[in-house]
Design a protein around this motif. Sequence first.
Motif, PDB file in Angstrom:
ATOM      1  N   VAL A  60     -67.744 -36.018  63.443  1.00 56.70           N
ATOM      2  CA  VAL A  60     -68.605 -36.485  62.364  1.00 56.70           C
ATOM      3  C   VAL A  60     -69.679 -35.431  62.138  1.00 56.70           C
ATOM      4  O   VAL A  60     -70.296 -34.943  63.090  1.00 56.70           O
ATOM      5  CB  VAL A  60     -69.260 -37.840  62.710  1.00 56.70           C
ATOM      6  CG1 VAL A  60     -70.247 -38.256  61.630  1.00 56.70           C
ATOM      7  CG2 VAL A  60     -68.206 -38.911  62.892  1.00 56.70           C
ATOM      8  N   ALA A  61     -69.884 -35.081  60.875  1.00 56.18           N
ATOM      9  CA  ALA A  61     -70.943 -34.145  60.504  1.00 56.18           C
ATOM     10  C   ALA A  61     -71.958 -34.867  59.636  1.00 56.18           C
ATOM     11  O   ALA A  61     -71.595 -35.664  58.765  1.00 56.18           O
ATOM     12  CB  ALA A  61     -70.373 -32.954  59.752  1.00 56.18           C
ATOM     13  N   LYS A  62     -73.220 -34.603  59.906  1.00 57.56           N
ATOM     14  CA  LYS A  62     -74.309 -35.133  59.079  1.00 57.56           C
ATOM     15  C   LYS A  62     -74.987 -33.947  58.414  1.00 57.56           C
ATOM     16  O   LYS A  62     -75.470 -33.046  59.102  1.00 57.56           O
ATOM     17  CB  LYS A  62     -75.314 -35.905  59.933  1.00 57.56           C
ATOM     18  CG  LYS A  62     -76.483 -36.440  59.134  1.00 57.56           C
ATOM     19  CD  LYS A  62     -77.502 -37.109  60.042  1.00 57.56           C
ATOM     20  CE  LYS A  62     -78.726 -37.483  59.230  1.00 57.56           C
ATOM     21  NZ  LYS A  62     -79.896 -37.667  60.070  1.00 57.56           N
ATOM     22  N   ASN A  63     -74.956 -33.931  57.093  1.00 59.04           N
ATOM     23  CA  ASN A  63     -75.564 -32.848  56.318  1.00 59.04           C
ATOM     24  C   ASN A  63     -75.057 -31.477  56.778  1.00 59.04           C
ATOM     25  O   ASN A  63     -75.820 -30.522  56.893  1.00 59.04           O
ATOM     26  CB  ASN A  63     -77.089 -32.937  56.392  1.00 59.04           C
ATOM     27  CG  ASN A  63     -77.599 -34.236  55.825  1.00 59.04           C
ATOM     28  OD1 ASN A  63     -77.035 -34.792  54.887  1.00 59.04           O
ATOM     29  ND2 ASN A  63     -78.660 -34.764  56.406  1.00 59.04           N
ATOM     30  N   GLY A  64     -73.764 -31.411  57.094  1.00 56.27           N
ATOM     31  CA  GLY A  64     -73.140 -30.145  57.447  1.00 56.27           C
ATOM     32  C   GLY A  64     -73.203 -29.760  58.904  1.00 56.27           C
ATOM     33  O   GLY A  64     -72.678 -28.723  59.288  1.00 56.27           O
ATOM     34  N   THR A  65     -73.830 -30.577  59.747  1.00 56.83           N
ATOM     35  CA  THR A  65     -73.950 -30.277  61.171  1.00 56.83           C
ATOM     36  C   THR A  65     -73.122 -31.275  61.968  1.00 56.83           C
ATOM     37  O   THR A  65     -73.318 -32.492  61.837  1.00 56.83           O
ATOM     38  CB  THR A  65     -75.421 -30.364  61.628  1.00 56.83           C
ATOM     39  OG1 THR A  65     -76.188 -29.442  60.865  1.00 56.83           O
ATOM     40  CG2 THR A  65     -75.560 -30.044  63.104  1.00 56.83           C
ATOM     41  N   ILE A  66     -72.197 -30.761  62.794  1.00 54.71           N
ATOM     42  CA  ILE A  66     -71.374 -31.630  63.635  1.00 54.71           C
ATOM     43  C   ILE A  66     -72.272 -32.328  64.648  1.00 54.71           C
ATOM     44  O   ILE A  66     -73.128 -31.703  65.280  1.00 54.71           O
ATOM     45  CB  ILE A  66     -70.286 -30.816  64.380  1.00 54.71           C
ATOM     46  CG1 ILE A  66     -69.361 -30.124  63.388  1.00 54.71           C
ATOM     47  CG2 ILE A  66     -69.506 -31.694  65.351  1.00 54.71           C
ATOM     48  CD1 ILE A  66     -68.475 -31.048  62.587  1.00 54.71           C
ATOM     49  N   LEU A  67     -72.067 -33.635  64.804  1.00 56.53           N
ATOM     50  CA  LEU A  67     -72.856 -34.438  65.741  1.00 56.53           C
ATOM     51  C   LEU A  67     -72.068 -34.678  67.028  1.00 56.53           C
ATOM     52  O   LEU A  67     -70.919 -35.111  66.965  1.00 56.53           O
ATOM     53  CB  LEU A  67     -73.199 -35.789  65.118  1.00 56.53           C
ATOM     54  CG  LEU A  67     -73.925 -35.767  63.773  1.00 56.53           C
ATOM     55  CD1 LEU A  67     -74.117 -37.188  63.265  1.00 56.53           C
ATOM     56  CD2 LEU A  67     -75.257 -35.047  63.903  1.00 56.53           C
ATOM     57  N   ALA A  68     -72.686 -34.449  68.161  1.00 51.32           N
ATOM     58  CA  ALA A  68     -72.062 -34.765  69.442  1.00 51.32           C
ATOM     59  C   ALA A  68     -71.926 -36.282  69.558  1.00 51.32           C
ATOM     60  O   ALA A  68     -72.862 -37.028  69.226  1.00 51.32           O
ATOM     61  CB  ALA A  68     -72.906 -34.227  70.594  1.00 51.32           C
TER      62      ALA A  68
END
Length: 73
Positions: free
Chosen positions: A41-49
Motif C-alpha cells: 500500500v502506498a500513501k501519496n506515492g510512499t510505500i507504507l510498511a
Amino acid sequence: MSFITILLNGAQMSCAPNTSVLAFLTDQNIGQEISQNGVAVAKNGTILAKPLWDDIHLQNNDKLDIFTLVAGG
C-alpha cells in the motif's frame, strides 16, 4: 459528522477524519486481502510498511494505491 475525501486506486472515496489506513481498508472490505504477502500500500506515492498501517492516519485528499506483486517470466 464531517468526512474527508481520498482516492483509492483512482476512485474517490470518503471516510471520517483521522481514520487509520488499516481501518479504512478494513471498512472497504479489503483489509484481509491486503494483509497477505505480496501486497503493498502506498500513501501519496510512499510505500507504507505493514506494521505502520494502523498508526498512519488519512487526511483530506490523500491518495492510496494498492499494488499486488505478480511473478512471471
